[in-house]
Design an enzyme around this catalytic site. Structure first.
Site, short mmCIF file in Angstrom:
data_model
loop_
_atom_site.label_atom_id
_atom_site.label_comp_id
_atom_site.label_asym_id
_atom_site.label_seq_id
_atom_site.Cartn_x
_atom_site.Cartn_y
_atom_site.Cartn_z
N ASP A 45 -6.35 58.23 24.41
CA ASP A 45 -5.62 58.22 25.81
C ASP A 45 -5.68 59.79 26.24
O ASP A 45 -4.61 60.61 25.69
CB ASP A 45 -4.24 57.59 25.56
N GLU A 50 -9.77 56.21 27.86
CA GLU A 50 -9.34 55.70 29.24
C GLU A 50 -9.74 56.47 30.40
O GLU A 50 -9.66 57.74 30.35
CB GLU A 50 -7.78 55.71 29.21
N ASP A 85 1.82 57.69 24.31
CA ASP A 85 0.53 58.22 24.14
C ASP A 85 -0.23 57.54 23.21
O ASP A 85 -1.23 57.03 23.49
CB ASP A 85 0.41 59.65 24.12
#
Length: 170
Positions: A11, A71, A143
């Site tokens: 992420d 992502e 996260d």
């Protein structure tokens, strides 16, 4: 029984880049580790990007994942912040690619849909489902939970991707 594949979910973020590592064997998922690579806002951008790269490279060397998933960045109202986030995302794509890992990319809504069942789930719903899908997962930061969700999404999608690739070659 299928061979277990280690998947590193990432992420990207300039201040906190979350990472999560799982093993996937067929439909069985197992939590390995998760955390975040953090940088200080007062440091120069280049130094922060190096820190993210070095952290990811170290993780890849230590945990030996087979594949990685990152992502996509969302559109940010602040153009300067969006550019910095994009640079962090570039490093998140580069580090596993330099290590020779296949790297998949997923939209946030696609990750939420794969983990929760709806693309409009909130962060708490995603974290709750990550805990259910990965018993024993330690979620110290949002996260890291997001990174595990990205890895889960990839585990769900990789079988379909591999099948389609085999069919295309036939």
């Amino acid at each position: 029984m299928q061979r277990a594949i280690r998947i590193l979910g990432i992420d990207p973020g300039l201040t906190h880049t979350g990472w999560g590592l799982i093993e996937s064997a067929g439909s069985h998922l197992r939590y390995i580790a998760a955390g975040a690579i953090s940088t200080l806002a007062g440091e120069e951008l280049a130094a922060r990007l190096v820190q993210i790269h070095n952290g990811l490279s170290h993780l890849i060397g230590e945990w030996q994942p087979d594949e990685a998933a990152v992502e996509h960045t969302y559109v940010n109202k602040n153009p300067a912040a969006a550019l910095k986030l994009g640079q962090a995302r570039g490093v998140a794509l580069l580090a596993p690619a330099l290590a020779g890992l296949p790297v998949a990319e997923y939209q946030a809504m696609e990750v939420k849909r794969a983990v929760v069942g709806t693309g409009h789930a909130d962060k708490i719903q995603v974290q709750d489902m990550v805990k259910r899908l990965l018993p024993g997962a330690v979620l110290k930061r949002a996260d890291a939970a997001d990174a595990l969700a990205i890895a889960i999404c990839h585990a769900h999608h990789r079988g379909t991707r591999n099948l389609l690739a085999r069919l295309a070659q036939a």
